[in-house]
Motif scaffolding. Structure first.
Motif, PDB file in Angstrom:
ATOM      1  N   ILE A   1      40.970  39.243  46.844  1.00  0.00           N
ATOM      2  CA  ILE A   1      42.145  38.380  46.996  1.00  0.00           C
ATOM      3  C   ILE A   1      41.749  36.920  47.191  1.00  0.00           C
TER       4      ILE A   1
ATOM      5  N   THR B   1      39.772  35.294  44.248  1.00  0.00           N
ATOM      6  CA  THR B   1      40.574  35.151  43.034  1.00  0.00           C
ATOM      7  C   THR B   1      41.588  34.030  43.168  1.00  0.00           C
TER       8      THR B   1
ATOM      9  N   CYS C   1      48.520  28.780  47.476  1.00  0.00           N
ATOM     10  CA  CYS C   1      47.307  29.543  47.165  1.00  0.00           C
ATOM     11  C   CYS C   1      46.218  29.256  48.199  1.00  0.00           C
TER      12      CYS C   1
ATOM     13  N   SER D   1      46.254  33.058  35.709  1.00  0.00           N
ATOM     14  CA  SER D   1      45.787  34.114  34.812  1.00  0.00           C
ATOM     15  C   SER D   1      46.400  35.429  35.270  1.00  0.00           C
ATOM     16  N   GLY D   2      46.219  36.462  34.481  1.00  0.00           N
ATOM     17  CA  GLY D   2      46.749  37.772  34.868  1.00  0.00           C
ATOM     18  C   GLY D   2      46.156  38.245  36.183  1.00  0.00           C
ATOM     19  N   MET D   3      44.854  38.045  36.366  1.00  0.00           N
ATOM     20  CA  MET D   3      44.186  38.475  37.589  1.00  0.00           C
ATOM     21  C   MET D   3      44.681  37.684  38.801  1.00  0.00           C
ATOM     22  N   SER D   4      44.875  36.386  38.618  1.00  0.00           N
ATOM     23  CA  SER D   4      45.331  35.571  39.750  1.00  0.00           C
ATOM     24  C   SER D   4      46.769  35.910  40.125  1.00  0.00           C
ATOM     25  N   VAL D   5      47.595  36.305  39.153  1.00  0.00           N
ATOM     26  CA  VAL D   5      48.964  36.724  39.460  1.00  0.00           C
ATOM     27  C   VAL D   5      48.945  37.990  40.307  1.00  0.00           C
ATOM     28  N   ILE D   6      48.094  38.947  39.932  1.00  0.00           N
ATOM     29  CA  ILE D   6      47.970  40.187  40.708  1.00  0.00           C
ATOM     30  C   ILE D   6      47.491  39.881  42.125  1.00  0.00           C
ATOM     31  N   ALA D   7      46.473  39.012  42.231  1.00  0.00           N
ATOM     32  CA  ALA D   7      45.944  38.649  43.548  1.00  0.00           C
ATOM     33  C   ALA D   7      47.002  37.939  44.380  1.00  0.00           C
TER      34      ALA D   7
ATOM     35  N   ILE E   1      50.274  38.286  44.191  1.00  0.00           N
ATOM     36  CA  ILE E   1      51.251  39.290  44.631  1.00  0.00           C
ATOM     37  C   ILE E   1      50.694  40.089  45.810  1.00  0.00           C
ATOM     38  N   CYS E   2      49.423  40.492  45.711  1.00  0.00           N
ATOM     39  CA  CYS E   2      48.783  41.223  46.818  1.00  0.00           C
ATOM     40  C   CYS E   2      48.721  40.353  48.074  1.00  0.00           C
TER      41      CYS E   2
END
Length: 488
Positions: free
Chosen positions: A231, A234, A261, A431-437, A439-440
């Motif tokens: 988390i 990222t 962020c 990025s897709g990974m940063s969006v997931i991070a 949200i987490c």
């Protein structure tokens, strides 16, 4: 070396655990002998761990250990009169704070002198900019001092021992190497939690680690590692990208994204490291106190500081606020005590005017709460609004904390309100990974986490194993791996 590195996770820690538990078992003897041998082994590995930050600084931590160990004998009530005890306490304070201020503030002091007296043809505005940015002219030709890793933490820890012995709240540790282990024990050496000697004095001489405690330590470490690597790291890519751009041209959407962020990054970065430290402590038989308690669920600024970096808040409460009189005096004196504590809290973080302002503003807000606004927050039936308000305030102050200069902080905050909202620009930052991070981070940053059975999640061996493997995979792939509190 940091905990969230491959060399630590795959080489240093396994080797340390193997020697720590294997050698005493092979040599044999009674429990007391095994504890002594275990302490010496852990001390050796702790010094090796610290040497990765600079071998020359082993002399510094050795000096801190020796000075405060000797001071403990001078300040003990049953050994000397009040005169000697006070001199011993004063010497310890001067030495510890002197070293801390030298390494933290020498560069700022030189930069200020150069701008004031050796500025050449600089204008008044340029001199002021140099002073408030901490950037000197180089006129004196003095090399900058490199800040030793963890000095803010182990000097406070050492001083707490001397003060507690002076106040007869802790007994003298007569074994120099045991005291050295208390100061240099690597799980909490670099970034805390700041451990009071009285809390672990018994564990230095008598501790046992069962399979359950060891497993709990592993799980806690895995959980903290995942918070840091999956988390914090990222989200850090987004925050740093925003901060490294031309902040004067940011639109409000991107500015708020960068601020939020960073708000999540510093929490998961530092709390993840604290989780790892507590977990490591359990593996070696030590019980360190919690350092975070869902701070972003705070319903007031006062509540936030009860939940954020608890060991530092506790240190200032016990050794500054209460000795000054705490809240057991007039309202004016209480407000002054609060201001002093948070002024020192800001100064503790480093030699930058941003930290100074950050601490002063928190002090003013806490005084404001105590005098008036705190009652409004308490009476508000919709506590969710309190949490949103405090989160926004904390986020704005993290901007000040993160900025390189006060000027940068002012520019960044101004862009958050007058930059114009352009949501489409988020596509360039995420990025897709940063969006997931992200949200987490929202889910586990406190708002939802406190209502979930996190203990059950952390207690699930399969979940923890999955988090460990995923974290190691990220590290193998060379994931961005900064650590904010490494600089303190």
């Amino acid at each position: 070396m940091v905990f969230s590195s491959l060399i630590f996770c795959t080489i240093f820690l396994p080797l340390c655990l193997l020697v720590y538990y294997g050698v005493p078992r092979v040599i044999g003897g009674g429990q007391e002998r095994k504890i002594i041998l275990s302490n010496y082994i852990l001390l050796c590995f702790s010094l090796i761990f610290y040497a990765f930050g600079g071998v020359k600084y082993l002399l510094l931590i050795a000096a801190v250990i020796l000075i405060n160990w000797c001071a403990g004998f001078l300040v003990a009530q049953d050994r000397h009169g009040n005169g000697v005890r006070k001199v011993g306490l004063l010497c310890a304070i001067v030495c510890d704070m002197g070293m801390l201020f030298f390494f933290k503030y020498f560069n700022l002091f030189i930069a200020t002198i150069e701008n004031l007296f050796f500025g050449g043809e600089l204008t008044g505005a340029e001199r002021a900019t140099g002073i408030f940015s901490g950037v000197g002219t180089g006129a004196l030709g003095i090399d900058q001092i490199v800040l030793p890793v963890g000095i803010s933490f182990f000097t406070f820890q050492a001083l707490s021992y001397v003060i507690d012995v002076y106040n007869n709240k802790a007994e003298i540790q007569e074994n120099l190497l045991f005291f050295a282990l208390y100061i240099a024990c690597f799980p909490q050496l670099i970034a805390g939690p700041i451990v009071h000697y009285k809390d672990i004095a018994g564990q230095l001489t008598d501790r046992a680690v069962g399979s359950y405690e060891f497993a709990e330590g592993i799980k806690r470490f895995c959980f903290g590692l995942s918070k840091k690597v999956l988390i914090a790291n990222t989200i850090a890519t987004v925050a740093d990208k925003v901060w490294q751009s031309d902040i004067s041209t940011l639109d409000a959407t991107v500015a708020w994204l960068g601020a939020i962020c960073y708000t999540f990054q510093i929490y998961f970065d530092f709390s993840g490291y604290s989780d790892m430290a507590i977990g490591l402590g359990k593996m070696f038989g030590f019980d360190f106190k919690e350092n975070f308690d869902h701070p972003y669920r705070a319903e007031s600024i006062r509540d936030f500081w009860r939940r954020w970096h608890i060991s530092l808040s506790t240190w200032f409460r016990d050794y500054v606020y209460i000795p000054l009189g705490g809240s057991r005096c007039s309202m004016a004196k209480t407000c002054w005590n609060i201001f002093v504590v948070f002024l020192l809290t800001g100064i503790w973080h480093g030699a930058n005017w941003t930290f100074f302002v950050w601490g002063v503003v928190y002090g003013i807000l806490l005084i404001f709460e105590r005098l008036w606004f705190g009652k409004i927050l308490e009476k508000n039936p919709v506590k969710f609004l309190n949490r949103i308000l405090i989160f926004i305030v904390v986020t704005l102050l993290w901007v000040v904390f993160r900025a390189n200069t006060i000027m940068d902080a002012g520019i960044f905050i101004s862009r958050m309100f007058i930059g114009g909202f352009k949501p489409i620009n988020l596509l360039n930052e995420l990025s897709g990974m940063s969006v997931i991070a992200f949200i987490c981070a929202c889910l586990f940053g406190g708002f939802v986490q406190a209502h979930m059975s996190i203990k059950a999640v952390k207690g699930n061996a399969f979940v923890c194993l999955g988090l460990l493997l995923l974290s190691l995979l990220f590290l193998v792939n060379g994931t961005y791996n900064p650590f904010i509190y490494y600089q303190f």
